[in-house]
Enzyme design. Sequence first.
Site, PDB file in Angstrom:
ATOM      1  N   HIS A 188       0.606  -1.495   0.265  1.00  0.00           N
ATOM      2  CA  HIS A 188      -0.046  -0.209   0.163  1.00  0.00           C
ATOM      3  C   HIS A 188       0.722   1.350   0.183  1.00  0.00           C
ATOM      4  O   HIS A 188       0.096   1.983  -0.382  1.00  0.00           O
ATOM      5  CB  HIS A 188      -1.088   0.075   1.629  1.00  0.00           C
ATOM      6  CG  HIS A 188      -2.290  -0.476   0.905  1.00  0.00           C
ATOM      7  ND1 HIS A 188      -1.848  -2.303   1.464  1.00  0.00           N
ATOM      8  CD2 HIS A 188      -2.959  -0.567   0.167  1.00  0.00           C
ATOM      9  CE1 HIS A 188      -3.217  -2.455   1.150  1.00  0.00           C
ATOM     10  NE2 HIS A 188      -4.126  -1.995  -0.095  1.00  0.00           N
ATOM     11  N   ARG A 293     -10.372   4.740  -0.916  1.00  0.00           N
ATOM     12  CA  ARG A 293      -9.512   3.621   0.513  1.00  0.00           C
ATOM     13  C   ARG A 293      -9.747   4.205   2.096  1.00  0.00           C
ATOM     14  O   ARG A 293      -9.170   4.792   2.586  1.00  0.00           O
ATOM     15  CB  ARG A 293      -7.711   3.189   0.185  1.00  0.00           C
ATOM     16  CG  ARG A 293      -8.167   2.965  -1.138  1.00  0.00           C
ATOM     17  CD  ARG A 293      -6.696   2.026  -1.127  1.00  0.00           C
ATOM     18  NE  ARG A 293      -6.178   1.302  -1.953  1.00  0.00           N
ATOM     19  CZ  ARG A 293      -5.345   1.150  -3.646  1.00  0.00           C
ATOM     20  NH1 ARG A 293      -5.963   2.125  -3.786  1.00  0.00           N
ATOM     21  NH2 ARG A 293      -5.445   0.457  -3.742  1.00  0.00           N
ATOM     22  N   ARG A 329     -14.859   2.654  -0.259  1.00  0.00           N
ATOM     23  CA  ARG A 329     -14.949   1.294  -0.302  1.00  0.00           C
ATOM     24  C   ARG A 329     -15.181   1.855   1.980  1.00  0.00           C
ATOM     25  O   ARG A 329     -13.969   2.163   2.077  1.00  0.00           O
ATOM     26  CB  ARG A 329     -13.341   0.895  -0.619  1.00  0.00           C
ATOM     27  CG  ARG A 329     -13.415  -0.128  -0.234  1.00  0.00           C
ATOM     28  CD  ARG A 329     -12.096  -0.909   0.438  1.00  0.00           C
ATOM     29  NE  ARG A 329     -11.068  -0.470   0.585  1.00  0.00           N
ATOM     30  CZ  ARG A 329      -9.798  -0.707  -0.087  1.00  0.00           C
ATOM     31  NH1 ARG A 329      -9.466  -2.359  -0.760  1.00  0.00           N
ATOM     32  NH2 ARG A 329      -8.467  -0.198   0.104  1.00  0.00           N
ATOM     33  N   GLU A 427     -12.015  -9.668  -5.193  1.00  0.00           N
ATOM     34  CA  GLU A 427     -10.684  -9.724  -5.003  1.00  0.00           C
ATOM     35  C   GLU A 427     -10.288 -11.275  -4.249  1.00  0.00           C
ATOM     36  O   GLU A 427      -9.195 -11.107  -3.529  1.00  0.00           O
ATOM     37  CB  GLU A 427     -10.252  -8.477  -4.006  1.00  0.00           C
ATOM     38  CG  GLU A 427     -10.233  -8.441  -3.117  1.00  0.00           C
ATOM     39  CD  GLU A 427      -9.965  -7.165  -2.171  1.00  0.00           C
ATOM     40  OE1 GLU A 427      -9.227  -6.415  -2.448  1.00  0.00           O
ATOM     41  OE2 GLU A 427     -10.858  -6.112  -1.129  1.00  0.00           O
ATOM     42  N   ASN A 450      -4.996  -6.440  -6.959  1.00  0.00           N
ATOM     43  CA  ASN A 450      -3.938  -6.582  -5.644  1.00  0.00           C
ATOM     44  C   ASN A 450      -4.058  -7.613  -4.996  1.00  0.00           C
ATOM     45  O   ASN A 450      -3.237  -8.617  -5.079  1.00  0.00           O
ATOM     46  CB  ASN A 450      -3.741  -5.351  -5.459  1.00  0.00           C
ATOM     47  CG  ASN A 450      -3.741  -4.159  -5.970  1.00  0.00           C
ATOM     48  OD1 ASN A 450      -3.531  -3.927  -7.331  1.00  0.00           O
ATOM     49  ND2 ASN A 450      -4.164  -3.223  -5.432  1.00  0.00           N
ATOM     50  N   ASP A 451      -5.016  -7.765  -5.184  1.00  0.00           N
ATOM     51  CA  ASP A 451      -5.406  -9.016  -3.899  1.00  0.00           C
ATOM     52  C   ASP A 451      -5.754 -10.794  -4.915  1.00  0.00           C
ATOM     53  O   ASP A 451      -5.554 -11.095  -4.633  1.00  0.00           O
ATOM     54  CB  ASP A 451      -6.334  -8.592  -2.770  1.00  0.00           C
ATOM     55  CG  ASP A 451      -5.991  -8.137  -1.892  1.00  0.00           C
ATOM     56  OD1 ASP A 451      -5.011  -8.342  -1.210  1.00  0.00           O
ATOM     57  OD2 ASP A 451      -6.428  -7.173  -0.865  1.00  0.00           O
ATOM     58  N   ARG A 461       1.946  -9.988  -0.971  1.00  0.00           N
ATOM     59  CA  ARG A 461       2.160  -8.831  -2.269  1.00  0.00           C
ATOM     60  C   ARG A 461       3.039  -8.245  -1.709  1.00  0.00           C
ATOM     61  O   ARG A 461       4.054  -7.447  -1.746  1.00  0.00           O
ATOM     62  CB  ARG A 461       0.900  -8.036  -2.693  1.00  0.00           C
ATOM     63  CG  ARG A 461       0.209  -7.553  -0.726  1.00  0.00           C
ATOM     64  CD  ARG A 461      -1.333  -7.035  -1.569  1.00  0.00           C
ATOM     65  NE  ARG A 461      -1.807  -5.681  -1.920  1.00  0.00           N
ATOM     66  CZ  ARG A 461      -2.507  -4.922  -2.051  1.00  0.00           C
ATOM     67  NH1 ARG A 461      -3.941  -5.713  -1.502  1.00  0.00           N
ATOM     68  NH2 ARG A 461      -2.288  -3.819  -2.408  1.00  0.00           N
ATOM     69  N   CYS A 498     -10.477  -1.566  -9.910  1.00  0.00           N
ATOM     70  CA  CYS A 498      -9.386  -0.866  -9.147  1.00  0.00           C
ATOM     71  C   CYS A 498      -8.628  -0.672  -8.345  1.00  0.00           C
ATOM     72  O   CYS A 498      -7.247  -0.571  -8.168  1.00  0.00           O
ATOM     73  CB  CYS A 498     -10.774  -0.635  -7.720  1.00  0.00           C
ATOM     74  SG  CYS A 498     -10.809  -1.730  -6.631  1.00  0.00           S
TER      75      CYS A 498
END
Length: 544
Positions: A188, A293, A329, A427, A450-451, A461, A498
């Site tokens: 992140h 976020r 989110r 995700e 990403n996830d 990650r 996203c």
Amino acid sequence: MEVATGKSILNGIAIGKLRIYRKAAAASETAAALSPEAEWERFETARVQAQEQLAALYEKALEEVGEENAAIFEIHQMMLEDEDYLDAVKGILETQNATAEYAVIATGENFSAMFAAMDDAYMQARAVDVKDISQRVGNILSGRAEDSLLGDDPVILVADDLTPSETVQLDKSKLLGFITRHGSSNSHTAILARTMNIPALIGVDFDDSWDGRFAVVDGYNHCVYIDPAADLLATMEEKQKNDFKREALLQTLKKKPNVTLDGREIKVYANIGNAGDIGLVLQNDAGGIGLFRSEFLYLESQDFPTEDEQFAVYKRVVETMAGKKVIIRTLDIGADKQAAYFRLDPEENPALGYRAIRICLTRKEVFKQQLRAILRASVYGTVSVMFPMIISVREVRDAKELLEECRRELVEQGYAVGQVEVGIMIETPAAVMIADELAEEVEFFSLGTNDLTQYTLAIDRQNPKLDNFYDPHHPAILRMIRQTVEAGHRHGCWVGICGELGADQTLTETFLRMGLDELSVSPSAVLPLRKKIRSLDLSKEPEA
Ligand code: PEP
Ligand code: MG
């Protein structure tokens, strides 16, 4: 001239002075000290300085936010005089031959754990405070600037590591770039650097002699030049100027539709971490916010942000976007995004642990506070709510039920409430596999690639050693994206991406052919993506 290499997380050039950010010693570090007496004296000097800082903060807060809110700084002063606390520091100095930094941080952590385990809510709340005061003294001891990672002039920040909460608190106007020793490209912290459009390098080995020296971060070539030679500096300045020119040229794409040569349109939205990013969203002409976020609001706070505090932030974002869609989110805390006041237990596998919707559905009072704030803000524009880390229909139903409960309560209490569109992040592989059922429950899907990559490929990650294995182009990921789009469309849901993959221009054509309806990317990637979309012709056969 010295050159060091690393891994770039944003192509760009930063030119300026380096500033090393030294965190106070972590409790796990051991260090040899001078003598217990000398370290005690250092501690005492730092403690007095901390008391002075706290007294000044109390006066400032008293003037600005009133006595009730200022009281916390009085409590902190009292804690720094507590005999048990001081005895504990002294004990560590004497028995472990530790440095004052080590002793104070270790004491802070020990006392924090003790307070957190108490039944009394007042004492539990002190767990965060005792850590805070210990960190303050630790920072003074290690010479770190008080209350700010940055000084008055813009700098390139150099640090062992930056947590998401540290990164989000950086004053962007003072930050030219950053360099860290640790960290992975998919963390992140890296995502925040991209959002802030700040050249950054990770995996760079540095030493103390760098502090204050002049340097150039060359994100294109994954390196930093310290005390660059005059001709190299001139080349880099030229390159930076060209970057600025290219950015200015992209501005001519503002207000143009995101439409391919053969007429296929796709929405291009922006991802943000906090309300401060809104300027970048408008500057880059995003069609909406595809991912807010919201957990960064929690990471910036010392305690749970209240409903009113959250409402004020969401309202500001929604109002500023003036009717354009804002997808909030809900709290995705846990794993690498930690706020001490949540008091989350350490976990063996935090990425697979107690996080995101799992926390929200078990700590309903926290979740409801956020949902109420979102519902209240929805009156001021177009708001969507999106639940993260979903793996089951039950979770979605429970979350929606709480949303409805909040709506009913707000109406009963006389608040105005708008309509909110409800969606989920896709995700996890589980969500992809049951996308048909999930689509019956919501109005949209947003793929968190990403996830999704992390969980599908079983690759942490956060682990920099695995960066070369973390492959979002893996056929499994691309098939999952296609499957999700098809399932969503079968049930009338729109589907977007996203995750960071949405900005990958080597896949833009593939995404358009798959039928994705929206791509949400970091603000600085909006106009380059628009340019790419406008250059494509889907009526032609795809290149093999
Ligand atoms: C994702 O997982 O792709 C995502 C967008 O969410 P985050 O990166 O915040 O986990
Ligand atoms: Mg995610």
